[in-house]
Design a protein around this motif. Sequence first.
Motif, short mmCIF file in Angstrom:
data_model
loop_
_atom_site.label_atom_id
_atom_site.label_comp_id
_atom_site.label_asym_id
_atom_site.label_seq_id
_atom_site.Cartn_x
_atom_site.Cartn_y
_atom_site.Cartn_z
N TYR A 110 30.95 27.49 42.79
CA TYR A 110 30.92 28.37 41.62
C TYR A 110 32.30 28.54 41.02
N ALA A 111 32.31 28.72 39.69
CA ALA A 111 33.56 28.91 38.95
C ALA A 111 33.26 29.77 37.73
N LEU A 164 31.87 38.06 50.50
CA LEU A 164 31.47 37.41 49.25
C LEU A 164 31.95 38.22 48.05
N ASP A 165 31.87 39.53 48.13
CA ASP A 165 32.37 40.37 47.03
C ASP A 165 33.86 40.10 46.79
N LYS A 166 34.61 39.96 47.87
CA LYS A 166 36.04 39.66 47.74
C LYS A 166 36.26 38.32 47.04
N LEU A 171 37.86 35.12 42.25
CA LEU A 171 37.53 34.11 41.25
C LEU A 171 37.69 34.67 39.84
N LEU A 172 37.16 35.85 39.60
CA LEU A 172 37.23 36.46 38.27
C LEU A 172 38.66 36.86 37.91
N ILE A 178 37.47 28.07 42.78
CA ILE A 178 36.12 27.72 43.22
C ILE A 178 35.71 28.63 44.38
N VAL A 179 34.43 29.02 44.40
CA VAL A 179 33.86 29.74 45.54
C VAL A 179 32.69 28.92 46.06
#
Length: 255
Positions: A110-111, A164-166, A171-172, A178-179
């Motif tokens: 994800y990006a 995952l929240d971190k 990313l944002l 990338i995640v």
Amino acid sequence: MINCWKNCLVLVCLCLSGGSALADTVTIRADEWYPFNGVPDSESPGFMIEIAARALAKGGHRVDYQNMPWERAVNAVQNGRIDCIVGTRKGSLDLVYPEEAQGIEDTAFYAIPGKKWTLDKKHLMANKMAVIGGYSYDEGMLDAHIAAQSGKGLVHVSKGADALDKNIKMLLAGRVDIVAESPFVMLAKLAETGKTGKVVEVARMNKPYDLYVACSPVKPSSKEYARLLTDGTRALRDSGELKVILDKYGLEDWK
């Protein structure tokens, strides 16, 4: 003397009763990874938890499911402090696995919108990636990259219940490019946090793998739990109950 024997008999009965109750409680731990496993004691604890609870109930057992950071849960199950963990692939850890899987998954990347990225060595070495500690992503190129680059700037490893929240926040914020995450889990998390559309899938491994509720290698009860999980999952599929569980989470049977 009679009273003494009566008292001793009561104590023995209480001890036996307590031992049986403990034996009938199967402890399952993992970090929250919805929809596979979610919030304990909620209406939607995760479809793998619901499968496990129904399968183990056929053997007279009840499930005690709680959240625990993944690496702690792995250590606890390997050392016999808990019975099982949920959401692991067969062979990635030295555990007792059922013959039948309780789920299936893939790894996606994800990006932010507009990012162009491909899963290859060139793009791995040119982009910062966020992952979650203790996870196995492909048992191949990606896992090797994570092991080699963790802590060196190219790979950030998040830990804890909010890992995952971190990763999404980083990313944002532009701290990573990338995640890596499960598509089911990421889509559920983005919907939950109101970030749908702000983070998008840019690539997928396209190598689905089975997921299991797997149990401690040092506890004699594990083989019985694995058998119940195998037989129970198959019975749920045959009876149509598995479809009912998966429908609740908007999913389809993987077989």
